[in-house]
Design an enzyme around this catalytic site. Structure first.
Site, PDB file in Angstrom:
ATOM      1  N   ARG A 142      42.004  76.826  41.770  1.00 33.81           N
ATOM      2  CA  ARG A 142      43.258  77.001  42.521  1.00 33.81           C
ATOM      3  C   ARG A 142      44.286  77.733  41.678  1.00 33.81           C
ATOM      4  NH1 ARG A 142      45.572  71.886  45.642  1.00 33.81           N
ATOM      5  NH2 ARG A 142      46.104  71.260  43.522  1.00 33.81           N
ATOM      6  N   THR A 178      50.230  79.723  44.086  1.00 31.25           N
ATOM      7  CA  THR A 178      49.985  79.818  45.544  1.00 31.25           C
ATOM      8  C   THR A 178      49.196  78.615  46.064  1.00 31.25           C
ATOM      9  OG1 THR A 178      47.882  80.931  45.236  1.00 31.25           O
ATOM     10  CG2 THR A 178      49.835  82.331  45.357  1.00 31.25           C
ATOM     11  N   ASP A 234      44.015  64.994  38.461  1.00 33.02           N
ATOM     12  CA  ASP A 234      43.177  66.190  38.449  1.00 33.02           C
ATOM     13  C   ASP A 234      41.726  65.789  38.170  1.00 33.02           C
ATOM     14  OD1 ASP A 234      41.737  68.544  37.380  1.00 33.02           O
ATOM     15  OD2 ASP A 234      43.672  69.520  37.652  1.00 33.02           O
ATOM     16  N   ASP A 245      39.833  67.662  35.252  1.00 35.74           N
ATOM     17  CA  ASP A 245      40.296  67.238  33.927  1.00 35.74           C
ATOM     18  C   ASP A 245      39.790  65.830  33.600  1.00 35.74           C
ATOM     19  OD1 ASP A 245      41.567  69.573  33.339  1.00 35.74           O
ATOM     20  OD2 ASP A 245      43.566  68.881  33.911  1.00 35.74           O
TER      21      ASP A 245
END
Ligand code: PRP
Ligand code: URA
Length: 209
Positions: A104, A108, A200, A203
């Protein structure tokens, strides 16, 4: 919503709660993602086609059902989807594995492609696309576009946590895709992270920041 399935199994819910906990470290997080993938795969593969096959038992010969058709294709969306692959392969060890690399864009929030390779031919295979997180749905939509451009037709999308926005976007873009979702969360925040979510996923699986 047709073709959208939410997992209500207590084992899945329990393990997702452990996954959410910020104290859960990388090692345990990885194990949980894999275990949840096994449990979700068990539910999602309920409708795989079977055909009777002749089997000789120590007692006699009988017709007994086995999964029919071409081998399943498992397609993780990199990176985080990799964490679910071994769970699915535990169930279907002979599956072929493709990869779709998407990341990603932080501004945006739209996905950018960096690597894609699918098993060929793919037309007649059941395809299980894997990603723990369905947030805006941009990555899932792009991944399914790619699979379809390469001829994929029978697509299941397995995600552990989804935001309502993501489910809606993916379902609207690809109503034929069966979406299996471990838990539907409340919303996205201004950075397009799922809340309450788990942070995340990439991660946490790979121990990066
Ligand atoms: C995360 C996640 C999904 C995507 C979901 O990946 O694993 O692929 O975001 O967000 P979306 O529904 O809004 O597209 P990310 O792009 O952070 O890459 P990573 O797995 O390499 O960390
Ligand atoms: N990707 C993640 O890993 N987590 C989110 O909450 C949203 C996208």
């Amino acid at each position: 919503m047709e073709n959208v399935f939410y997992m209500d199994h207590p084992l899945i819910q329990h393990k997702i709660s452990m996954l959410r906990d910020k104290r859960t470290g990388t090692n345990e997080f990885r194990k949980l993602v894999e275990e949840i993938a096994v449990l979700m795969g068990y539910e999602a593969f309920r409708d795989l086609p079977v055909e009777p096959v002749e089997i000789e038992t120590p007692m006699e010969t009988c017709m007994s059902p086995m999964i029919s058709g071409k081998k399943l294709a498992v397609v993780p969306i990199l990176r985080a989807g990799l964490g679910m692959v071994n769970g699915i392969l535990t169930l279907v060890p002979s599956a072929k594995v493709g990869h779709i690399g998407l990341c990603r864009n932080h501004e945006t929030h739209e996905p950018e492609e960096y690597y894609c390779k699918l098993p060929s031919p793919i037309e007649e295979r059941t395809i299980a696309a894997l990603d723990p997180m369905l947030a805006t749905g941009g990555s899932a939509e792009a991944a399914v576009n790619f699979i379809k451009e390469h001829g994929g037709k029978h697509i299941k999308f397995l995600c552990i946590i989804a935001a309502p926005e993501g489910v809606e976007r993916l379902h609207k873009a690809h109503p034929d895709v069966q979406i299996y979702c471990g838990c539907l969360d409340r919303c996205l925040n201004e950075d397009a992270y799922i809340c309450p979510g788990l942070g995340d996923a990439g991660d946490r699986i790979f121990g990066t920041k």
